[in-house]
Design a protein around this motif. Sequence first.
Motif, PDB file in Angstrom:
ATOM      1  N   LEU A 300       0.795  -1.298  -0.281  1.00  0.00           N
ATOM      2  CA  LEU A 300       0.023   0.009  -0.097  1.00  0.00           C
ATOM      3  C   LEU A 300       0.873   1.222   0.137  1.00  0.00           C
ATOM      4  N   GLN A 301       2.195   1.205   0.300  1.00  0.00           N
ATOM      5  CA  GLN A 301       2.762   2.206   0.392  1.00  0.00           C
ATOM      6  C   GLN A 301       3.430   2.744  -1.027  1.00  0.00           C
ATOM      7  N   ALA A 302       3.155   2.066  -1.937  1.00  0.00           N
ATOM      8  CA  ALA A 302       3.400   2.518  -3.488  1.00  0.00           C
ATOM      9  C   ALA A 302       1.878   2.634  -4.050  1.00  0.00           C
ATOM     10  N   HIS A 303       1.860   3.612  -4.975  1.00  0.00           N
ATOM     11  CA  HIS A 303       0.375   3.915  -5.708  1.00  0.00           C
ATOM     12  C   HIS A 303       0.408   2.518  -6.589  1.00  0.00           C
ATOM     13  N   TYR A 304      -0.915   2.376  -6.528  1.00  0.00           N
ATOM     14  CA  TYR A 304      -1.478   0.750  -7.312  1.00  0.00           C
ATOM     15  C   TYR A 304      -1.082   0.847  -8.742  1.00  0.00           C
ATOM     16  N   ASN A 365      -5.283   7.023  -3.753  1.00  0.00           N
ATOM     17  CA  ASN A 365      -3.996   7.237  -3.201  1.00  0.00           C
ATOM     18  C   ASN A 365      -3.820   6.677  -1.727  1.00  0.00           C
ATOM     19  N   ALA A 367      -1.073   5.469  -0.487  1.00  0.00           N
ATOM     20  CA  ALA A 367       0.008   5.572   0.086  1.00  0.00           C
ATOM     21  C   ALA A 367      -0.052   7.096   0.793  1.00  0.00           C
ATOM     22  N   LEU A 370      -1.857   6.586   4.162  1.00  0.00           N
ATOM     23  CA  LEU A 370      -1.067   6.101   5.235  1.00  0.00           C
ATOM     24  C   LEU A 370      -0.352   7.156   5.891  1.00  0.00           C
TER      25      LEU A 370
END
Length: 482
Positions: A300-304, A365, A367, A370
């Motif tokens: 989830l820390q990277a954009h999908y 978004n 990321a 988070l």
Amino acid sequence: MTLTVYNTLTRNKEPFTTIEEGKVKMYCCGITVYDYCHLGHARTCIVWDVVRRYLQWRGYDVTYIQNFTDIDDKILNRARQEKTTMEAVSERFIEAYFEDMECLNVAKADAYPRATHTLNGIQRLVSELEAKGYAYASEGDVYYNVHQFKPYGKLSGRKLEDLQAGASGRVAVEDAEASKKKDPADFAVWKSAKPGEPAWDSPWGKGRPGWHIECSAMVRERLGETIDIHVGGSDLIFPHHENEIAQSEAATGKPLARYWLHNGMVKVGGEKMSKSLGNFTTIRELLEKFDPMAVRLFILQAHYRKPVDFTDEALEAATKGWQTLSEGLLFGFQQGSKLGFKENRSELLPEFIQRFQDTVDDDFNFAGGLAVLFEIAKELRKEGNLLVHQGKTETPSELLQKQWQTLIALATVLGLEADSNPVNSEKSDGLDDAAIEAFIEKRKEARKNKNFAESDRIRDELKEQGVILVDQPGGVTIWHRG
């Protein structure tokens, strides 16, 4: 702020609107069940799980369907190798899929249609395409005539003339079925039976469906002729999703989906994952080394839509990030009684909720969302340290309870959950409070006898199990779980 999504079909971000107000029909192309799930599956399943969760949190009634492809050459090859049946292979790896997804906290879809359970719908769709001139029978096979569907290539942006040229080059070498096709770019919607393979009766003789027609039929049967969101990995844009569009829209005359969303690909150590490179990693192998929630956080820390690279260093960083979040998520369970948290009170802080929504509404978004969670978690960790070291905090307990409950609410949207029972947590190795206090008493005795080596050993052993000791003036030792 309005929810906007990037639509692969239009190559633009668009405001999200639904066919039926307040309801979302969502279909995900699932796995071909011939092996254990790998890192690419982990990303796909987690990303669309969180998209579904977020839409539900935003108030939509989501019907989420994910299929299993249980008729495929790879499944048949595996069955031959293991001297078993296609059904046995499929059942084994479907069961393994559910085990892996449960570990990753991926919620179950509303239904999991299978190709073998949709044969009537598949044959009906093939018959419609044939009747309308979009498909033709040839020596027991049935092919889709790509020339007949004028918008062919609209999803992938590929031109038919380029596809035909490429297909022509392959045909001479590889395609033994080429003589059956009117055009090299045509693809099979029904395949005639081969010796030793499973086959079903049909108007064209015994055979089995082509891959692409399966999803077209399953979408139609479960969700109708036009759905809101069709999702999958970006490797499916062509040919699978392109062919789905051609089949479904030729049959119905209606758009198959309003929005097409695709997640980016996965690399391992900078290279494409493959068995030949020796970097093929299953979810099971990954979870032997890393916490499932750390894996979920990493994804989830990277954009999908962007690629991700699984490296030990990146996952170790995600593990540290998860430790920060989990400390915040466990704050109320560990400190709530000291602070007088009230049971059955659930008040959230609207400024954090709004910031989270405004960020995630921009094409999911997560990321960015988070970052809001980490802000709250770090604040709670700071307050927790003050409580441990000073026995008090300057922040009103009512505000701390709201922060904690806001963090839990937002983390739940992302499927991030910490174990609130420390006895069961792997980190504490099953040590309950009484066992920890017994270790502390042993350590006190060792210090009293000036056996500092034994004192240090006990402290280090507890630390390895996630228990941090803090020596205070007057010989008092307090502890907390790290």
